[in-house]
Design an enzyme around this catalytic site. Structure first.
Site, short mmCIF file in Angstrom:
data_model
loop_
_atom_site.label_atom_id
_atom_site.label_comp_id
_atom_site.label_asym_id
_atom_site.label_seq_id
_atom_site.Cartn_x
_atom_site.Cartn_y
_atom_site.Cartn_z
N SER A 102 68.59 31.37 54.65
CA SER A 102 67.79 32.52 54.25
C SER A 102 67.90 33.60 55.33
O SER A 102 69.00 34.05 55.64
CB SER A 102 66.34 32.07 54.01
N HIS B 173 65.91 28.90 45.62
CA HIS B 173 66.07 29.25 47.03
C HIS B 173 65.75 28.09 47.96
O HIS B 173 66.37 27.92 49.00
CB HIS B 173 65.18 30.44 47.37
#
Length: 692
Positions: A551, A666
């Site tokens: 991320s 994610h």
């Protein structure tokens, strides 16, 4: 945070330090489900799996990771509800998971007798859908009617359904919200407060709601009544419902997030919303005993950055402009407030001191607050797991790099703590030790890092070393027990490092803000300084150093690879942001302009372009071979970042490995079976690069 390919002949363009978006030959890779893009993904996956899955280590790594992630003797994460404890459980038989419930005494027993509330595997099969659990919100005080959030494949966008937990069935004709990135909360049994896409441009540029509406049971969603409206340029507007110890709604607070870090707080009133007097950099934390508690991320009047303050709700309702907050805690220079929560009558403050955790209980009485520290393990990470406004008990967990996670049941009123669960050791920790060092960054700032290395390491004998970093969004990285790292890396003689670089929250908002926007290079310099310190101490050498980040950590690792390739020989770049000149155009990139700057502003684009790894790849440079990995269902950090970086490397004739999972979103952890494969691939790559 949210959010194809043939080799290009445009060699001159690809080697330029900065390329305008209109010149980008790989924009087609941003089309997530585009046929050409998916064909490219399939081809890349096949090439990578032919390398990593054919490695003789893969089968054993995969088997070990699968045992770890599906072990039935894990600690079931508890969540107080309906007088007992909930848990969401996944294993090999239930990869999608089971939401289940047991009494508190039953939970504390060696063999809890769970009652299934919702079987997500069965639901997915019955509906022929790819359902992923995203949590629930239950109506107090009974906590029987719950809003359940379900995601298609792990995306942040969810569908919301009303469930009766007593029957385990969705309520016929009950509340139901179609898929979207949305907020929903109970005002009462027949009323929801909802923020979502209402049509007509009612999502912010970041893709989140800024219009909140009151929705009555039995009425069409289209007839919901507007109660608050922010602006489209905001990040979002989200509700915070303030309830007393009996579950009765006392007030509705709206967080109007002007940017990711700047917020206005408004109390919904009978006529017009009333703004709470706070600086823009403030965060709501808890509501207890009539006190609304906030942290301040900037100096404000007599309060210094990082302070914890409380307002009486009654004073805010009577005259918000005249209300005066009380100071609860002003952290010292090597302290940070990690988390704040409330029980029925106590405030809990989770603090870090030199990146080690502690938990304090604050009790309000006659206008003053008293503080008592709970007797939890020292030199470890300590975190609040679950609280309830129905009582003063709480669950807390502690862990260290070599100490398995333990779960404690505490009583905030009595100040007592009792261990109720502990995870069995997942790897042999006897051959390693943990140390904390400080590295001098480029500007002289001392940056802490944790080093876990073999006890038997001889002086001057380098070991394969994996360096993890994040450095963003005021997220701290304290000691944590990682079974997959222990089993697949440490047991094989490796060392593991966590770099507590600027941009994180290890020392509160000042540590974070020291690396914002035009100061971002400090994070990268800190990370490089840690690697240099490892070499200086003869822990490792660049040939044996690898890095891992995901991320925002993908910004870090891709930049470390392009700026300082001589310091490392492996880089796992997972679910990353990489094209920082276009991140704001990809969901949910616009929400992060406060962190990175706005590429539409020339001055911001100038400092971003100096580090953005996608634009700064150079022909003729010897980069380490990276492993770039992402997820097709990631609607927070767009998979186009990872795809385009791999495509550019290929076009330049540079080595890389690329793998894109098709499910998981994610977080990548919606399915333990997929997650085991993910970790096996990571560690096969690292072993090939650093141990061979």
């Amino acid at each position: 945070m949210s959010r194809l390919y043939v080799a290009s002949l445009l060699t001159g363009l690809l080697t330029a330090p900065v390329a305008a978006a209109s010149e980008d030959p790989f924009l087609w890779l941003e089309e997530v489900q585009g046929p050409r893009a998916l064909e490219w993904v399939r081809a890349q996956n096949a090439k990578t799996l032919a390398v990593l899955e054919k490695d003789p280590r893969f089968e054993s790594f995969h088997a070990e990771a699968l045992r770890l992630l599906t072990a039935t003797d894990r600690i079931p994460t508890p969540d107080f509800r309906a007088g007992g404890v909930d848990n969401f459980w996944q294993d090999q038989a239930n990869p999608r998971g089971v939401w289940r419930h047991v009494s508190l005494d039953g939970y504390a027993s060696p063999a809890p007798q769970w009652k299934t509330v919702l079987d997500v595997d069965a639901l997915s099969k019955a509906e022929g859908a790819n359902q992923v659990w995203k949590g629930s919100d239950c109506l107090p005080p009974a906590d029987q009617r719950c809003l359940v959030s379900l995601s298609n494949g792990g995306k942040d966008a969810v569908e919301v359904r009303e469930l009766d937990t007593a029957t385990g069935k969705f309520v016929e004709g009950g509340f139901r919200l179609p898929e979207g990135k949305q907020f929903s909360d109970w005002m009462d049994a027949d009323t929801l407060l909802v923020g979502r896409d209402w049509g007509g441009d009612t999502l912010t540029e970041s893709g989140y709601a800024y219009v909140l509406k009151r929705w009555k049971r039995g009425t069409p969603l289209a007839e919901a009544t507007e109660v608050f409206r922010g602006q489209r340029t905001d990040v979002y507007a989200g509700p915070v419902l303030l309830r007393d110890a009996e579950g009765a709604l006392q007030a509705v607070l709206v967080n109007r997030a002007v940017t990711f870090f700047d917020s206005e707080f408004w109390l919904l009133a009978a006529e017009e919303p009333v703004r709470v007097p706070l600086p823009l950099k403030a965060s709501f934390q808890a509501f207890v005993e009539g006190q609304v508690v906030f942290t301040l991320e900037e100096d404000w009047g007599r309060f210094k950055q990082g302070a914890l303050v409380a307002y009486p709700l009654a004073a805010l309702k009577a005259d918000a402009a005249a209300a005066k907050p009380t100071l609860l805690l002003q952290p010292g220079p090597r302290q940070a407030i990690e988390a704040v929560a409330a029980t029925r009558g106590r405030l809990l403050v989770n603090v870090y001191e030199d990146v080690k955790g502690a938990l304090d209980v604050y009790t309000p009485a006659k206008g003053k607050w008293t503080r008592k520290r709970l007797a939890l393990p020292k030199n470890a990470s300590v975190g609040i797991v679950s609280t309830s406004s129905a009582h003063d008990r709480l669950f807390v967990q502690s862990q260290g790099f070599l100490e398995p996670t333990a779960l404690w049941l505490a009583d905030a009123a009595a100040g007592t703590v009792k261990q109720v669960k502990s995870m069995p050791a997942r790897f042999d920790a006897s051959k390693h030790r943990v140390e904390q060092f400080w590295a001098a960054s480029k500007d002289g700032t001392r940056v802490p890092y944790f080093l876990v290395r073999p006890v038997a390491q001889k002086s001057g004998e380098p070991v394969p070393t994996l360096v993890y970093g994040y450095g963003g969004f005021q997220v701290a990285k304290p000691p944590v027990y990682l079974p997959e790292v222990g089993k697949l890396w440490l047991e094989r003689g490796g060392a593991y490092v966590v770099a507590n670089i600027r941009g994180g929250g290890e020392f509160g908002p000042r540590w974070h803000q020291a690396a914002l926007r035009e100061k971002r290079q400090r994070s990268f310099d800190d990370f490089a300084a840690v690697m240099e310190d490892l070499v200086r101490r003869k822990v490792s050498t660049p040939r044996r150093i690898g890095i891992y980040g995901r991320s925002n950590g993908g910004v870090l690792t891709s930049v470390a690879m392009t700026q300082r390739p001589e310091l490392l020989n492996a880089a796992v770049i997972e679910s990353p942001l990489i094209d920082m000149l276009r991140y704001h155009k990809l969901p949910a990139g616009a929400s992060w302009v406060g962190e990175y700057g706005n590429p539409e502003v020339p001055a911001d684009a100038a400092f971003i372009s100096k580090y953005s790894a996608y634009q700064n790849l150079q022909a003729g440079v010897r980069y380490p071979t990276p492993y770039i990995t992402t997820n097709t269902k990631d609607d927070r950090v767009h998979p186009g970042h990872a795809r385009k970086f791999a495509a550019r490397l290929e076009a330049m004739g540079l080595p890389y490995l690329y793998y894109e999972n098709t499910d998981g979103g994610h977080s990548n952890d919606s399915d333990p079976l997929l997650n085991a494969r993910r970790w096996a691939l990571h560690h096969v790559y690292l072993a090939r690069q650093l141990m061979d």
